[in-house]
Write a protein that holds these residues in place. Sequence first.
Motif, PDB file in Angstrom:
ATOM      1  N   ALA A 196       0.821  -1.221   0.000  1.00 45.70           N
ATOM      2  CA  ALA A 196       0.000   0.000   0.000  1.00 45.70           C
ATOM      3  C   ALA A 196       0.851   1.266   0.000  1.00 45.70           C
ATOM      4  CB  ALA A 196      -0.945  -0.007   1.197  1.00 45.70           C
ATOM      5  N   ARG A 197       1.877   1.315   0.831  1.00 47.57           N
ATOM      6  CA  ARG A 197       2.672   2.546   0.955  1.00 47.57           C
ATOM      7  C   ARG A 197       3.320   2.924  -0.368  1.00 47.57           C
ATOM      8  NH1 ARG A 197       5.009   5.259   5.469  1.00 47.57           N
ATOM      9  NH2 ARG A 197       4.214   3.590   6.817  1.00 47.57           N
ATOM     10  N   SER A 198       4.011   1.990  -0.997  1.00 47.52           N
ATOM     11  CA  SER A 198       4.694   2.306  -2.258  1.00 47.52           C
ATOM     12  C   SER A 198       3.687   2.588  -3.372  1.00 47.52           C
ATOM     13  CB  SER A 198       5.627   1.168  -2.654  1.00 47.52           C
ATOM     14  OG  SER A 198       4.909  -0.050  -2.797  1.00 47.52           O
ATOM     15  N   PHE A 199       2.567   1.875  -3.366  1.00 51.86           N
ATOM     16  CA  PHE A 199       1.519   2.096  -4.369  1.00 51.86           C
ATOM     17  C   PHE A 199       0.992   3.522  -4.292  1.00 51.86           C
ATOM     18  CE2 PHE A 199      -3.160   2.192  -4.899  1.00 51.86           C
ATOM     19  CZ  PHE A 199      -3.256   1.916  -6.255  1.00 51.86           C
ATOM     20  N   ILE A 200       0.640   3.976  -3.101  1.00 55.36           N
ATOM     21  CA  ILE A 200       0.100   5.330  -2.929  1.00 55.36           C
ATOM     22  C   ILE A 200       1.140   6.371  -3.307  1.00 55.36           C
ATOM     23  CG2 ILE A 200      -0.821   6.988  -1.267  1.00 55.36           C
ATOM     24  CD1 ILE A 200      -1.848   4.518   0.333  1.00 55.36           C
ATOM     25  N   ASP A 201       2.377   6.153  -2.869  1.00 55.40           N
ATOM     26  CA  ASP A 201       3.421   7.157  -3.104  1.00 55.40           C
ATOM     27  C   ASP A 201       3.670   7.375  -4.586  1.00 55.40           C
ATOM     28  OD1 ASP A 201       5.349   8.841  -1.506  1.00 55.40           O
ATOM     29  OD2 ASP A 201       6.760   7.866  -2.880  1.00 55.40           O
ATOM     30  N   ARG A 202       3.448   6.356  -5.410  1.00 54.23           N
ATOM     31  CA  ARG A 202       3.654   6.489  -6.862  1.00 54.23           C
ATOM     32  C   ARG A 202       2.530   7.242  -7.549  1.00 54.23           C
ATOM     33  NH1 ARG A 202       5.210   0.967  -6.379  1.00 54.23           N
ATOM     34  NH2 ARG A 202       3.186   0.309  -7.240  1.00 54.23           N
ATOM     35  N   LEU A 203       1.419   7.452  -6.840  1.00 54.31           N
ATOM     36  CA  LEU A 203       0.244   8.050  -7.464  1.00 54.31           C
ATOM     37  C   LEU A 203      -0.020   9.486  -7.044  1.00 54.31           C
ATOM     38  CD1 LEU A 203      -2.378   5.145  -7.266  1.00 54.31           C
ATOM     39  CD2 LEU A 203      -0.945   5.788  -9.217  1.00 54.31           C
ATOM     40  N   VAL A 204       0.195   9.826  -5.774  1.00 54.76           N
ATOM     41  CA  VAL A 204      -0.313  11.079  -5.224  1.00 54.76           C
ATOM     42  C   VAL A 204       0.762  12.162  -5.169  1.00 54.76           C
ATOM     43  CG1 VAL A 204      -2.019   9.799  -3.886  1.00 54.76           C
ATOM     44  CG2 VAL A 204       0.140  10.474  -2.798  1.00 54.76           C
ATOM     45  N   THR A 205       0.317  13.394  -4.970  1.00 53.69           N
ATOM     46  CA  THR A 205       1.220  14.546  -5.020  1.00 53.69           C
ATOM     47  C   THR A 205       2.112  14.696  -3.797  1.00 53.69           C
ATOM     48  OG1 THR A 205      -0.474  15.984  -4.051  1.00 53.69           O
ATOM     49  CG2 THR A 205      -0.383  15.853  -6.468  1.00 53.69           C
ATOM     50  N   CYS A 206       1.712  14.105  -2.659  1.00 54.68           N
ATOM     51  CA  CYS A 206       2.508  14.223  -1.435  1.00 54.68           C
ATOM     52  C   CYS A 206       3.376  12.979  -1.248  1.00 54.68           C
ATOM     53  CB  CYS A 206       1.609  14.440  -0.223  1.00 54.68           C
ATOM     54  SG  CYS A 206       0.343  13.165   0.011  1.00 54.68           S
ATOM     55  N   GLU A 207       4.377  13.100  -0.404  1.00 55.74           N
ATOM     56  CA  GLU A 207       5.290  11.995  -0.132  1.00 55.74           C
ATOM     57  C   GLU A 207       4.830  11.255   1.111  1.00 55.74           C
ATOM     58  OE1 GLU A 207       8.260   9.827   1.821  1.00 55.74           O
ATOM     59  OE2 GLU A 207       7.764  11.833   2.572  1.00 55.74           O
ATOM     60  N   ILE A 208       4.652   9.932   1.017  1.00 57.86           N
ATOM     61  CA  ILE A 208       4.210   9.186   2.194  1.00 57.86           C
ATOM     62  C   ILE A 208       5.160   8.057   2.591  1.00 57.86           C
ATOM     63  CG2 ILE A 208       1.803   9.687   1.634  1.00 57.86           C
ATOM     64  CD1 ILE A 208       1.602   6.571   1.162  1.00 57.86           C
ATOM     65  N   GLU A 209       6.242   7.876   1.861  1.00 59.65           N
ATOM     66  CA  GLU A 209       7.183   6.806   2.190  1.00 59.65           C
ATOM     67  C   GLU A 209       7.715   6.937   3.615  1.00 59.65           C
ATOM     68  OE1 GLU A 209       7.987   4.088   0.920  1.00 59.65           O
ATOM     69  OE2 GLU A 209       7.756   4.125  -1.255  1.00 59.65           O
ATOM     70  N   THR A 210       7.868   8.160   4.092  1.00 63.49           N
ATOM     71  CA  THR A 210       8.437   8.370   5.428  1.00 63.49           C
ATOM     72  C   THR A 210       7.373   8.602   6.499  1.00 63.49           C
ATOM     73  OG1 THR A 210       8.655  10.760   5.022  1.00 63.49           O
ATOM     74  CG2 THR A 210      10.528   9.358   4.428  1.00 63.49           C
ATOM     75  N   MET A 211       6.097   8.482   6.154  1.00 61.04           N
ATOM     76  CA  MET A 211       5.031   8.734   7.125  1.00 61.04           C
ATOM     77  C   MET A 211       5.024   7.680   8.223  1.00 61.04           C
ATOM     78  SD  MET A 211       1.535   9.951   5.235  1.00 61.04           S
ATOM     79  CE  MET A 211       0.649   9.925   6.792  1.00 61.04           C
ATOM     80  N   SER A 212       4.732   8.124   9.454  1.00 61.33           N
ATOM     81  CA  SER A 212       4.596   7.210  10.576  1.00 61.33           C
ATOM     82  C   SER A 212       3.262   7.462  11.258  1.00 61.33           C
ATOM     83  CB  SER A 212       5.740   7.418  11.570  1.00 61.33           C
ATOM     84  OG  SER A 212       5.758   8.770  12.028  1.00 61.33           O
ATOM     85  N   ALA A 213       2.890   6.586  12.193  1.00 60.99           N
ATOM     86  CA  ALA A 213       1.647   6.752  12.941  1.00 60.99           C
ATOM     87  C   ALA A 213       1.652   8.100  13.664  1.00 60.99           C
ATOM     88  CB  ALA A 213       1.484   5.613  13.937  1.00 60.99           C
ATOM     89  N   GLY A 214       0.493   8.753  13.699  1.00 55.37           N
ATOM     90  CA  GLY A 214       0.396  10.052  14.353  1.00 55.37           C
ATOM     91  C   GLY A 214       0.725  11.210  13.440  1.00 55.37           C
ATOM     92  N   ALA A 215       0.952  10.927  12.164  1.00 57.27           N
ATOM     93  CA  ALA A 215       1.236  11.987  11.189  1.00 57.27           C
ATOM     94  C   ALA A 215       0.134  11.999  10.140  1.00 57.27           C
ATOM     95  CB  ALA A 215       2.588  11.765  10.528  1.00 57.27           C
ATOM     96  N   ALA A 216       0.055  13.100   9.414  1.00 59.51           N
ATOM     97  CA  ALA A 216      -0.897  13.223   8.319  1.00 59.51           C
ATOM     98  C   ALA A 216      -0.246  14.030   7.215  1.00 59.51           C
ATOM     99  CB  ALA A 216      -2.187  13.895   8.783  1.00 59.51           C
ATOM    100  N   ARG A 217      -0.626  13.763   5.992  1.00 58.41           N
ATOM    101  CA  ARG A 217      -0.122  14.505   4.838  1.00 58.41           C
ATOM    102  C   ARG A 217      -1.301  14.984   3.994  1.00 58.41           C
ATOM    103  NH1 ARG A 217       5.313  12.425   4.228  1.00 58.41           N
ATOM    104  NH2 ARG A 217       6.091  12.686   6.357  1.00 58.41           N
ATOM    105  N   TYR A 218      -1.144  16.174   3.433  1.00 63.80           N
ATOM    106  CA  TYR A 218      -2.143  16.728   2.527  1.00 63.80           C
ATOM    107  C   TYR A 218      -1.685  16.470   1.104  1.00 63.80           C
ATOM    108  CZ  TYR A 218      -4.934  20.314   0.115  1.00 63.80           C
ATOM    109  OH  TYR A 218      -5.781  20.982  -0.733  1.00 63.80           O
ATOM    110  N   GLY A 219      -2.589  15.989   0.258  1.00 68.62           N
ATOM    111  CA  GLY A 219      -2.228  15.712  -1.123  1.00 68.62           C
ATOM    112  C   GLY A 219      -3.444  15.559  -2.004  1.00 68.62           C
TER     113      GLY A 219
END
Length: 291
Positions: free
Chosen positions: A19-42
Motif C-alpha cells: 500500500a505505501r509504495s503504491f500510494i506514493d507512486r500516485l499522489v502529489t505528497c510523499e508518504i514513504e516516510t510517514m509514521s503513525a500520528g502523522a498526516a499529509r495533505y495531497g
Amino acid sequence: MPSARLDDRGLVEVAGAEARSFIDRLVTCEIETMSAGAARYGALLTPQGKVIADFIIFVGPEPDAFLFDTPASCVGDLIKRLNLYRLRAKLTVADRSALFRVVVGWDEATHPPDAITMAPDPRRPELGWRAIVPVESRAPLGDVADSDAYHAHRIGLGIPEATRDFAAGDAFPHEALMDQLGGVDFHKGCYVGQEVVSRMQHRGTARTRIVRLRYEDEAGHAGAEITAGERALGRSSSAPGSSGLAMIRLDRAGDALSAGEPILAGGEPIRFDKPDWVRFPYPGEQPASPA
C-alpha cells in the motif's frame, strides 16, 4: 475551544503490504516516510494534472493501512481511480465511510479519547487537529460546533477545499493553492500528472488562483461572478459572512486595480485580502525581485 464532526467527508482505506509504495507512486505528497500520528495533505490528479480529489492521508489503524479523509462526493471516483491503477498490487481499496467519521478541533479543543488516529492538520497549524473516530463515537466533546462553523474558520484563514471551492477534475494544484499548503512535494519521484505540475512550478504559469475576499457589505455572495467593468475575472465560492474565497485570473484583477476600476462580486464591492502564509503576489502587489 470548538470541535465539530464533518459529515461532508468520507474515508477510503488502502491497505496491504504494497500500500505505501503504491500510494506514493500516485499522489502529489510523499508518504514513504510517514509514521503513525502523522498526516499529509495531497491529491490524486488526472494525467493532465487536474485534481480528481484532494485529501488528508493518515496512517492507521494498522501499519500497512492508510486512510484518505476526502470529500464524501469524491469517494466513489477516488476508489474507481485507485482500483484502475492497482493491477496486481497486494492491497485492497475500500470505502470505510460507514465505519468511521472525521472530527476536527481548533483553539485547544479537547481531543477525542477513542480516536483510531489523529494528527495536526498538515495544511496550517491554525486549522487545529483532525481525528478519525468510530462511527458510534460520542466525539466531538466539549464546546461542540457544527460543520458550518469549521468551514467558516477554514475560509477565514483563506484555505480552499475540493467540491466547495473548486470542482473536482477542473483545477490544477497551483490554482487550488496546494503548492502553498504543502500538498505537493516537488522533490519526490514520479506521480500521476507530475510533468504538468512541475512545469507550472518552474515556469510560474499559474495565472488563475483561489484568493481570499472581504465583502464591504458584511454579507458574502457565494457563486457570484467577479467582475471589473465589463470583464469577468472569476467566480466566488465559499462566502460565510464578510469573508470568502474566489477563483480569479490574477493578471486581469491586477490590470483592473491598476486602472482604478472597482472589483465587484454579485454587484457588491470587494477587496482582496492576502493571508500571511501565501507566497505568490496578490493582485495589486509587485512580484518579488529575483534573489
